[in-house]
Design a protein around this motif. Structure first.
Motif, PDB file in Angstrom:
ATOM      1  N   LYS A  93      -1.243  -6.376  -9.681  1.00 13.99           N
ATOM      2  CA  LYS A  93      -1.579  -5.693  -8.648  1.00 13.99           C
ATOM      3  C   LYS A  93      -0.582  -4.660  -8.115  1.00 13.99           C
ATOM      4  O   LYS A  93      -0.954  -3.507  -7.697  1.00 13.99           O
ATOM      5  CB  LYS A  93      -1.898  -6.829  -7.568  1.00 13.99           C
ATOM      6  CG  LYS A  93      -2.407  -6.147  -6.272  1.00 13.99           C
ATOM      7  CD  LYS A  93      -3.086  -7.262  -5.537  1.00 13.99           C
ATOM      8  CE  LYS A  93      -3.505  -6.674  -4.012  1.00 13.99           C
ATOM      9  NZ  LYS A  93      -4.101  -7.672  -3.299  1.00 13.99           N
ATOM     10  N   LEU A  97      -0.880  -0.577  -7.458  1.00  9.43           N
ATOM     11  CA  LEU A  97      -0.594  -0.030  -6.116  1.00  9.43           C
ATOM     12  C   LEU A  97       0.529   1.044  -6.145  1.00  9.43           C
ATOM     13  O   LEU A  97       0.565   2.114  -5.597  1.00  9.43           O
ATOM     14  CB  LEU A  97      -0.214  -1.060  -5.021  1.00  9.43           C
ATOM     15  CG  LEU A  97      -1.038  -2.204  -4.279  1.00  9.43           C
ATOM     16  CD1 LEU A  97      -0.261  -3.292  -3.816  1.00  9.43           C
ATOM     17  CD2 LEU A  97      -1.844  -1.517  -3.547  1.00  9.43           C
ATOM     18  N   THR A 111      -0.166   0.465   3.300  1.00  4.74           N
ATOM     19  CA  THR A 111      -0.279   0.452   2.051  1.00  4.74           C
ATOM     20  C   THR A 111       1.330  -0.255   1.778  1.00  4.74           C
ATOM     21  O   THR A 111       1.786  -1.045   0.939  1.00  4.74           O
ATOM     22  CB  THR A 111      -0.279   1.741   1.270  1.00  4.74           C
ATOM     23  OG1 THR A 111      -1.542   2.275   1.497  1.00  4.74           O
ATOM     24  CG2 THR A 111      -0.286   1.366  -0.293  1.00  4.74           C
ATOM     25  N   ILE A 115       2.574  -3.384  -0.140  1.00  2.00           N
ATOM     26  CA  ILE A 115       3.344  -3.358  -1.334  1.00  2.00           C
ATOM     27  C   ILE A 115       4.647  -4.331  -0.967  1.00  2.00           C
ATOM     28  O   ILE A 115       5.105  -5.006  -2.053  1.00  2.00           O
ATOM     29  CB  ILE A 115       3.965  -1.791  -1.719  1.00  2.00           C
ATOM     30  CG1 ILE A 115       2.621  -1.353  -2.303  1.00  2.00           C
ATOM     31  CG2 ILE A 115       5.103  -1.959  -2.564  1.00  2.00           C
ATOM     32  CD1 ILE A 115       2.829   0.238  -2.434  1.00  2.00           C
TER      33      ILE A 115
END
Ligand code: ASP
Ligand code: MG
Length: 454
Positions: A93, A97, A111, A115
């Motif tokens: 993942k 990203l 985002t 992250i």
């Protein structure tokens, strides 16, 4: 039910993690564990997303991060199989990203939060697996899935305590009843709209307090690799000692004004339910650490600690008759808040509003305030080479002679004081000085109130 939070440095290598396991294993009370990311990981990820990268760079970056976490897993293969599968999911993942950010050359606060939440998602798997290898029944949980509900402010969220109590409390109790020790990710929760939101850097302390509230914990333990609150930063005053007892207010002022012991908002959820917070050291598990609760004890010398902030600036807005003009303060603080600038502290006079802000916000503040000049607002003055000193202790505001003693030693050391704030807190005074005088001022105050022989 106890909440036990372990910071990044407690999770930095096998040796430290073994100490963490020891602390958990010997705790007889029911408990829920909160973890930070492994030391340096959040810094590292935050740094990596500062720029955009090639596929190869991303691949190598994730590979390194994986190596770091795999090294911390116990040798037992059956156990690690499950952990590596879970870790791989997270790494995939993260990698996806990172590609997204680099391909679009764009990163939004949403985002970014998602992250940088990865560090805790990884460390929680590692710790729960290690506890299992020690024969303890433990599982890892993500705080967003568990229902730590926030107000949705990216990078500086606040938890909705009542919602957390309703959604998370029963789940933790059920797990505990089933004999499971939950290891939960700190640092973030989920907005009502379903987005990951972080509590600001160092936010796992705050997560621990939120979880403490949600479970009506008996105590919230914040485990670190150093002692708790100190009478001063030991780098500044080598004879500084641990402060054993503090009130919520004392701890809040110290955390806000520079003591790097706790995330500044940690005390508030605990305070709502009168839950004590213990700041403890994994290297000295038998020491009670610094205890924070409602009723603090007063010291004979009143001061408990002296803290400081280095990266701040003063910005003064001058205007004749400003003191008489309604809305002067409101207009300025509204403009600052729209620009997302935190005002640490403010003092006003008939002709001026003086504010303490983060040095990195100076440019933004100047831009926004300059637009307001004209009419009442005449000019701005910025001073950057300053430091703030904060003296904290219950009874400070109501005991005669304390301020006089502080300023007398400061003056005796030839240090000039610029802005002073007293009265807003009953347990703290703060003032600004030239940055070059920081260490000698801290030492002088410390020597006065914590004489070496006492
Ligand atoms: N890992 C996050 C940080 O480094 C949160 C924490 O450590 O409390 O800021
Ligand atoms: Mg950290």
């Amino acid at each position: 039910m106890k909440v036990m939070k372990f910071g990044g440095t407690c999770m930095s290598n096998n040796e430290m993690m073994t100490k963490v396991e020891d602390v958990i294993a010997r705790e007889k009370e029911e408990k829920v564990i909160l973890v930070s990311a492994v030391a340096g990981v959040t810094d590292n990820i935050s740094g990596f997303i500062e720029s955009f990268h090639s596929d190869e760079e991303i691949e190598n970056y994730v590979k390194e991060l994986k190596k770091l976490h795999l090294k911390l897993l116990p040798p037992d293969e059956d156990l690690t199989k499950e952990a590596t599968t879970a870790l791989d999911q997270r790494f995939n993942k993260l990698e996806t990203l990172l590609y997204g950010v680099s391909y679009t050359e764009e990163i939004t606060p949403r985002t970014r939060d998602l992250i940088i939440s990865m560090g805790e998602r990884l460390s929680s798997i590692v710790l729960a697996t290690r506890l299992r290898a020690r024969g303890l029944n433990s599982s890892f949980f993500n705080s967003d899935e568990l229902g730590i509900i926030t107000d949705g402010v990216h990078g500086n969220a606040t938890a909705d305590l009542k919602e957390c109590e309703r959604s998370v409390g029963p789940k933790i109790f059920a797990l505990s009843k089933a004999g499971v020790i939950p290891v939960v990710t700190g640092f973030f929760g989920i907005s009502p709209g379903g987005h990951v939101t972080t509590f600001g850097r160092g936010g796992t302390d705050y997560s621990a307090s939120v979880l403490g509230f949600a479970c009506s914990a008996s105590v919230i333990e914040i485990w670190k690799d150093v002692d708790g609150f100190m009478t001063a930063d030991p780098k500044m005053a080598t004879d500084a000692k641990q402060v054993d007892k503090l009130s919520y207010e004392e701890a809040a002022e110290l955390a806000y004004f520079g003591a790097k012991v706790l995330h500044p908002r940690t005390v508030f959820p605990a305070m709502e339910k009168d839950i004590p917070i213990a700041v403890r050291n994994v290297l000295k598990p038998d020491s009670a650490g610094s205890m924070i609760f409602k009723n603090s004890t007063k010291r004979k010398n009143i001061l408990k600690s002296v803290s400081y902030l280095r990266n701040i600036a003063t910005i003064k807005v001058f205007g004749t008759g400003a003191g008489y003009k309604t809305g002067f303060l409101r207009d300025i603080s509204e403009a600052m808040s729209e620009a997302d600038i935190n005002i640490y502290s403010a003092t006003t006079s008939q002709t001026c509003v003086a504010m303490l802000i983060e040095k990195s916000d100076v440019k933004k503040a100047q831009d926004i305030l300059e637009k307001m000049l004209g009419g009442y607002y005449e000019r701005l003055e910025v001073t950057e080479n300053i430091a703030l000193i904060c003296t904290v202790g219950s009874g400070l505001a109501s005991t005669r002679g304390i301020a006089a003693r502080v300023f007398k030693v400061v003056a005796a050391n030839d240090v000039n004081v610029d802005l002073i704030s007293a009265g807003a807190s009953t347990v703290a005074y703060h003032f600004t000085i030239d940055k070059k005088d920081l260490q000698k001022t801290i030492r002088a105050i410390h020597d006065e109130f914590f004489p070496k022989k006492s």
